[in-house]
Design a protein around this motif. Sequence first.
Motif, PDB file in Angstrom:
ATOM      1  N   GLU A   9       0.932  -1.199   0.029  1.00 31.70           N
ATOM      2  CA  GLU A   9      -0.042   0.104   0.012  1.00 31.70           C
ATOM      3  C   GLU A   9       0.903   1.278  -0.011  1.00 31.70           C
ATOM      4  O   GLU A   9       1.609   1.266   0.925  1.00 31.70           O
ATOM      5  CB  GLU A   9      -0.847   0.119   1.163  1.00 31.70           C
ATOM      6  CG  GLU A   9      -1.921  -1.016   1.168  1.00 31.70           C
ATOM      7  CD  GLU A   9      -2.885  -0.794   2.479  1.00 31.70           C
ATOM      8  OE1 GLU A   9      -3.984  -0.463   2.529  1.00 31.70           O
ATOM      9  OE2 GLU A   9      -2.464  -1.447   3.668  1.00 31.70           O
ATOM     10  N   LEU A  11       1.297   5.094   0.896  1.00 30.19           N
ATOM     11  CA  LEU A  11       0.581   6.234   1.593  1.00 30.19           C
ATOM     12  C   LEU A  11       1.152   7.666   1.163  1.00 30.19           C
ATOM     13  O   LEU A  11       2.326   7.769   0.899  1.00 30.19           O
ATOM     14  CB  LEU A  11       1.181   5.959   3.168  1.00 30.19           C
ATOM     15  CG  LEU A  11       0.836   4.606   3.748  1.00 30.19           C
ATOM     16  CD1 LEU A  11       1.264   4.752   5.405  1.00 30.19           C
ATOM     17  CD2 LEU A  11      -0.420   4.341   3.774  1.00 30.19           C
ATOM     18  N   HIS A  13       1.596  11.191   2.962  1.00 28.59           N
ATOM     19  CA  HIS A  13       1.404  11.668   4.071  1.00 28.59           C
ATOM     20  C   HIS A  13       2.365  13.109   4.202  1.00 28.59           C
ATOM     21  O   HIS A  13       3.144  13.418   3.207  1.00 28.59           O
ATOM     22  CB  HIS A  13       2.187  10.829   5.186  1.00 28.59           C
ATOM     23  CG  HIS A  13       3.404  10.428   4.794  1.00 28.59           C
ATOM     24  ND1 HIS A  13       4.601  11.029   5.317  1.00 28.59           N
ATOM     25  CD2 HIS A  13       3.817   9.268   4.190  1.00 28.59           C
ATOM     26  CE1 HIS A  13       5.786  10.195   4.698  1.00 28.59           C
ATOM     27  NE2 HIS A  13       5.367   9.383   4.250  1.00 28.59           N
ATOM     28  N   ILE A  24       4.045   0.439   2.289  1.00 26.15           N
ATOM     29  CA  ILE A  24       4.000  -0.535   3.576  1.00 26.15           C
ATOM     30  C   ILE A  24       3.986  -1.841   2.627  1.00 26.15           C
ATOM     31  O   ILE A  24       3.145  -1.987   1.727  1.00 26.15           O
ATOM     32  CB  ILE A  24       3.139  -0.220   4.530  1.00 26.15           C
ATOM     33  CG1 ILE A  24       1.717  -0.291   4.066  1.00 26.15           C
ATOM     34  CG2 ILE A  24       3.600   1.010   5.351  1.00 26.15           C
ATOM     35  CD1 ILE A  24       0.504  -0.243   5.313  1.00 26.15           C
ATOM     36  N   ARG A  38       8.350  -2.058   5.466  1.00 27.88           N
ATOM     37  CA  ARG A  38       8.153  -1.042   4.757  1.00 27.88           C
ATOM     38  C   ARG A  38       9.157  -0.579   3.735  1.00 27.88           C
ATOM     39  O   ARG A  38      10.451  -1.379   3.673  1.00 27.88           O
ATOM     40  CB  ARG A  38       8.405   0.148   5.766  1.00 27.88           C
ATOM     41  CG  ARG A  38       7.612   0.335   6.883  1.00 27.88           C
ATOM     42  CD  ARG A  38       8.173   1.267   7.969  1.00 27.88           C
ATOM     43  NE  ARG A  38       8.570   2.534   7.281  1.00 27.88           N
ATOM     44  CZ  ARG A  38       9.267   3.329   8.046  1.00 27.88           C
ATOM     45  NH1 ARG A  38       9.923   3.321   9.201  1.00 27.88           N
ATOM     46  NH2 ARG A  38       9.364   4.668   7.219  1.00 27.88           N
ATOM     47  N   LEU A 327       3.393   5.419  12.486  1.00 30.34           N
ATOM     48  CA  LEU A 327       2.896   4.381  11.389  1.00 30.34           C
ATOM     49  C   LEU A 327       2.397   3.148  12.401  1.00 30.34           C
ATOM     50  O   LEU A 327       1.574   2.251  11.916  1.00 30.34           O
ATOM     51  CB  LEU A 327       4.295   3.554  10.812  1.00 30.34           C
ATOM     52  CG  LEU A 327       4.389   4.220   9.473  1.00 30.34           C
ATOM     53  CD1 LEU A 327       5.771   3.730   8.760  1.00 30.34           C
ATOM     54  CD2 LEU A 327       3.205   3.920   8.485  1.00 30.34           C
ATOM     55  N   PHE A 351       0.873  -2.221  12.377  1.00 30.97           N
ATOM     56  CA  PHE A 351       0.531  -0.756  11.826  1.00 30.97           C
ATOM     57  C   PHE A 351      -0.681  -0.201  12.407  1.00 30.97           C
ATOM     58  O   PHE A 351      -1.650  -0.963  12.948  1.00 30.97           O
ATOM     59  CB  PHE A 351       0.425  -1.122  10.372  1.00 30.97           C
ATOM     60  CG  PHE A 351       1.478  -1.351   9.520  1.00 30.97           C
ATOM     61  CD1 PHE A 351       2.692  -0.525   9.623  1.00 30.97           C
ATOM     62  CD2 PHE A 351       1.555  -2.292   8.469  1.00 30.97           C
ATOM     63  CE1 PHE A 351       3.741  -0.650   8.843  1.00 30.97           C
ATOM     64  CE2 PHE A 351       2.869  -2.529   7.766  1.00 30.97           C
ATOM     65  CZ  PHE A 351       3.915  -1.797   7.934  1.00 30.97           C
ATOM     66  N   ASN A 353      -3.553   1.236  11.672  1.00 34.78           N
ATOM     67  CA  ASN A 353      -4.821   1.033  10.822  1.00 34.78           C
ATOM     68  C   ASN A 353      -5.449   2.526  10.464  1.00 34.78           C
ATOM     69  O   ASN A 353      -5.575   2.655   9.347  1.00 34.78           O
ATOM     70  CB  ASN A 353      -5.813  -0.045  11.270  1.00 34.78           C
ATOM     71  CG  ASN A 353      -5.312  -1.511  10.768  1.00 34.78           C
ATOM     72  OD1 ASN A 353      -4.477  -1.618  10.199  1.00 34.78           O
ATOM     73  ND2 ASN A 353      -5.982  -2.571  11.873  1.00 34.78           N
ATOM     74  N   ILE A 356      -2.969   4.587   8.369  1.00 30.33           N
ATOM     75  CA  ILE A 356      -2.823   3.943   7.120  1.00 30.33           C
ATOM     76  C   ILE A 356      -4.086   4.197   6.324  1.00 30.33           C
ATOM     77  O   ILE A 356      -3.953   4.696   5.140  1.00 30.33           O
ATOM     78  CB  ILE A 356      -2.622   2.348   7.032  1.00 30.33           C
ATOM     79  CG1 ILE A 356      -1.475   1.715   8.071  1.00 30.33           C
ATOM     80  CG2 ILE A 356      -2.776   1.789   5.942  1.00 30.33           C
ATOM     81  CD1 ILE A 356      -0.159   2.449   7.688  1.00 30.33           C
ATOM     82  N   ASN A 357      -5.244   3.991   6.954  1.00 24.47           N
ATOM     83  CA  ASN A 357      -6.538   4.418   6.020  1.00 24.47           C
ATOM     84  C   ASN A 357      -6.606   5.848   5.662  1.00 24.47           C
ATOM     85  O   ASN A 357      -7.191   6.290   4.700  1.00 24.47           O
ATOM     86  CB  ASN A 357      -7.596   3.698   6.808  1.00 24.47           C
ATOM     87  CG  ASN A 357      -7.702   2.256   6.865  1.00 24.47           C
ATOM     88  OD1 ASN A 357      -7.467   1.631   5.886  1.00 24.47           O
ATOM     89  ND2 ASN A 357      -8.228   1.852   8.103  1.00 24.47           N
ATOM     90  N   LYS A 360      -3.513   6.471   3.005  1.00 20.68           N
ATOM     91  CA  LYS A 360      -3.276   5.432   1.540  1.00 20.68           C
ATOM     92  C   LYS A 360      -3.754   6.202   0.552  1.00 20.68           C
ATOM     93  O   LYS A 360      -4.873   6.909   0.379  1.00 20.68           O
ATOM     94  CB  LYS A 360      -3.737   4.278   1.883  1.00 20.68           C
ATOM     95  CG  LYS A 360      -5.270   4.087   2.050  1.00 20.68           C
ATOM     96  CD  LYS A 360      -5.654   2.334   2.165  1.00 20.68           C
ATOM     97  CE  LYS A 360      -7.163   2.287   2.282  1.00 20.68           C
ATOM     98  NZ  LYS A 360      -7.422   0.752   2.596  1.00 20.68           N
TER      99      LYS A 360
END
Length: 361
Positions: A9, A11, A13, A24, A38, A327, A351, A353, A356-357, A360
């Motif tokens: 995935e 990200l 950021h 990741i 990573r 992270l 991680f 989540n 991440i969500n 991403k």
Amino acid sequence: MKIVNVTTETLRHKWGDTTRDSVILHIESDNGLIGISRGGDPQIISEILTPLLIGEDPRNILKLWYLMYQEIWKYRKIKLDVIKGSSSLGAIDIALWDLYGKYLKEPVWRILGGFSNEVKVYADGIGYYNQTTEEVVKIFKSHADQGYEYIKYHITEPDVDIAVEKLILSHQLINSKNTINPKKFMIDAFSMWTIDQAKEYIDKTLNVPIYFLEEIVKKDNEFGNYIKLKQYTTTNIAGGESIVNIFQAKQLLDTQSIDILQTDILGGGGFTGLKSISELSKSYGVILMPHGAQYPELNSHLVASISNGNMVPACPESEPYEIWSMLYDVKPHIINGVMRLNSKPGIGLDFNNKFINDNKI
């Protein structure tokens, strides 16, 4: 036990005043265990390396490492960038070790060698962009106040006198009342100086406790310049962050011109690649201090497993140019310049989540 899936995935950021992409990685086995890591290139991982892994036993890490390594260096592999390929191999290797640690219910630092359960960390967060003397001195003070004993400074200007001023003023501020055990400095000049400029900088900072000089000379004659530098100063010489295999490491080590090898944790082939390089560097009396200020939680497992490790870099949480502290569900803690490793299986991290969500692509 078989590998059934490898996924990445990306990200996007916050990174200072802009954004940055980070990758990741998950490797899933048929017994439900998942290894994480990573970095790497998503296309190389999915199209070139994953087909080598599916259906294989993830515990056969060395076998899989060589399968991927041979594919990266395959003759006339014109569609694959070797540096991106090596970083992708490194990311997968770390995920495999994380999965293996979870299988054994042991931490990676222990199954890799278990030399120590704590690692010194140096602050690496100055000079990510051109900063004024006042800004540099302020950040030096901030890192010192956070308990870091060793602090790194990226030189961003070719003017030697400006670089000298920034270092001396910082030294005077944070060490004026601490002469017995002063904070030490690491200097990285982004390979911008001639050998004469490097010598000038060394001469003008003799009273400053510099721990190492990193990539302080131009790369057009890198090994030759390192040799000249080694003959000129007793300060530790560090280099080799762009090395991607043990053969390139040997070429540099054979010059007898460096004291600290900085092969990148991903670019050097992950834990498997760097374990081999650490043994080689030990035979030359050289410390392995892997590059990667954005990966202290990974570098620490490697350095804690070897006898010739010393420190790992970390961009402090106070700086706007880091992601490692955000992270994970439970972030790795650096206290007074030391990262203590726990006994949780694998790399001991999960991680976050939500992060991440939220980030991403």
